[in-house]
Every structure is written in C-alpha cells, then in structure tokens.
Design an enzyme around this catalytic site. Structure first.
Site, PDB file in Angstrom:
ATOM      1  CG  ASP A  64      -1.818   1.168   1.351  1.00 51.60           C
ATOM      2  OD1 ASP A  64      -1.565   2.188   0.671  1.00 51.60           O
ATOM      3  OD2 ASP A  64      -2.778   1.108   2.132  1.00 51.60           O
ATOM      4  CB  SER A 142       1.558  11.892 -14.850  1.00 53.15           C
ATOM      5  OG  SER A 142       0.775  13.036 -14.637  1.00 53.15           O
ATOM      6  CE1 TYR A 156      -5.998  10.436 -11.522  1.00 52.81           C
ATOM      7  CE2 TYR A 156      -6.088  12.075 -13.283  1.00 52.81           C
ATOM      8  CZ  TYR A 156      -5.713  10.827 -12.821  1.00 52.81           C
ATOM      9  OH  TYR A 156      -5.032   9.976 -13.659  1.00 52.81           O
ATOM     10  CE  LYS A 160      -2.174  10.060 -11.679  1.00 59.65           C
ATOM     11  NZ  LYS A 160      -1.269   8.899 -11.486  1.00 59.65           N
TER      12      LYS A 160
END
Length: 284
Positions: A64, A142, A156, A160
């Site tokens: 993780d 990305s 989001y 990125k």
C-alpha cells in the site's frame, strides 16, 4: 527459475498497482522483454496466477503506497530478491470526480497520499540504489490531467500535477548520475480508472452544469475508452530504449490534442498579457 538462470541483460522492475490496468500491462510487457518483475499490490494473492505462469520471474509483495513501512519493505525485498532495481514504475492511483468545493479535505489528502506522496516516497527509497549503480529509470505514471485540468477533476489533477513538477526537478538532478525519469501522460485508456476504482465526491447541485457531464461521462466511458493499455506499455518500453528518452510521453490522440491545446492557451495568455507582465520591474 533462479537469479543464476536470468540473463544478465534482464532488467529488474518494481511496479506498483501491478494487478490491473496499466500496472498489469507493464508487468506483461516487462516479462515479454525477458525481464524480471517485483509486483507491488495491496493483495498479493491477486497475482498468484501470474506468479505461477512465470516462476522465478514475478514476485508479488504487499504494498500500500500510503504505508511507509510497506514501501521500505517492498524496496528491500526487490533488492534482496534480485540484487538491484533497474526500473521503478509508480503506477498506483485512482480516479476522483468532484468540483473543488465538493471535494472534502480527507478525499483531497487521500489523492495526494496515493498519487503524490506515495510515488515520491518510493522514488526516494529507490534512488540510493540507482545512484550506486549509476543507472536505472523512474517511470511516473501521470495523466494528461497532470499537464492540464478541467471541471470536476481538480483534486486528481492536483496530485498528478504535483508529481509531474517534482519529477521534472528530479530529472535534472539525476541526469548526471545516469538515471532517467519518464513522465507518462495517458489519455482515456481501457483500464479500471472509470470503473470500480472511480471515486465521486459529494454532489452540490450548483455544479451540475460544469461537473455533472464529467461525472456521468467518465463513468459511462468505462470499457469503451479508445486506448489499449498493452500498446501503452509497449510505447513506454520503446521510449525507455531511445538513446535520448523524452521527459514526457503523452499517450493517445486525446492526450496529444488536449496537451497541445493547453500549451497554446498558455502561450496565448503570455502574448495577450505581455505588456502587463513586463511592466513590473523597478525603474532603472
């Protein structure tokens, strides 16, 4: 197959989010190239079939990327199993839809933890090994959303985009050390991004006009996206093999078009505001 039986030319890969989407495609592409893979996944049992199919060439480790201890152990396991790491692929991630106001702080922090802090953490853990070797590559998966943003994907794209800028600095830092950095910017590919892994923030009706179409459009595109993850993985391997690999690799016609549009818009803003921009210096 033991390490003694693996060709000296075989690269050792550490790939996160390796059991689906781009991650699974990267694993298959690396294996097809004769390489060896340590697959980082939250549930190693999901890799059992592939491990059995390629004995000695695929190792699944519990990872993780938001867990610092698991990140350390994954890197240690990869080095212990194969003596080195040649390519790190930071691929783990998920989609998150919501206007900036709709996105809760916990949701924003989780996006950053997975797609920025987790990727940078693993990069920092692998870099000492790459520096000692004087070779290797870091592949940051990305998105075209790392180069631009539009309504509904602010969190989001922020994650990125942060990864892209840190990686741009990293590329300049490690270039003299023989280490490559490749930022991959896919458009719409047939992965789980718009499917089970897509998360949605709480809806505020006032944003229906701007975000509603994105929310329904993304979920409705699942399984219909034009991009083939296998071809994306092949393109990444081809880019890494170039004498002078690019810093960024856009994947898909939609990504190329959208990024060109973003660059043109930035250039237009610079041109249209140049008088203001250049008016800010002290008088000589």
């Amino acid at each position: 197959m033991t390490n003694d039986q693996i060709a000296d030319t075989a690269r050792r890969w550490l790939i996160t989010g390796a059991n689906s989407g781009f991650g699974a495609a990267f694993v298959r592409a690396a294996l097809a190239a004769g390489d060896v893979v340590v697959a980082g996944v939250r549930r190693p049992e999901t890799m059992a079939g592939l491990v059995a199919e390629f004995p000695g060439r695929v190792t699944a480790v519990r990872l993780d990327v938001t867990d610092p201890e698991q990140c350390e152990e994954a890197v240690k396991s990869a080095v212990a199993a194969h003596g080195r790491i040649d390519v790190l692929v930071n691929n783990a991630g998920f989609g998150l839809i919501g206007a900036v106001e709709e996105t809760g702080e916990d949701e924003l922090r989780n996006a950053m933890e997975v797609m920025f802090f987790g990727a940078i953490r693993l990069t920092r853990l692998v870099l000492p090994h790459l520096r000692a070797q004087g070779s290797g590559a870091v592949v940051q998966v990305s998105s075209m959303g790392g180069a631009l943003a539009f309504p509904g994907v602010g969190a989001y794209c922020a994650a990125k985009g942060a990864l892209e800028l840190a990686s741009e600095a990293l590329a300049g830092e490690v270039a003299p050390l023989g280490i490559k950095v490749l930022i991959v910017e896919p458009g719409a590919f047939r992965t789980e991004f718009a499917g089970p892994s897509l998360q949605s923030a709480t809806v505020i009706e006032d944003y229906q006009q701007t975000v509603g179409a994105v929310r329904s459009g993304l979920s409705g595109s699942h399984g219909l996206q034009p991009g083939d993850p296998r071809k994306a993985a092949d393109a990444v391997l081809a880019a890494l093999a170039l004498p002078e690999p690019p810093l960024r690799l856009a994947l898909g016609a939609d990504a190329v078009e959208a990024i060109r549009g973003k660059l043109a818009a930035v250039a237009a803003d610079l041109d249209n505001t140049s008088e203001l921009s250049l008016s800010t210096a002290f008088e000589s």
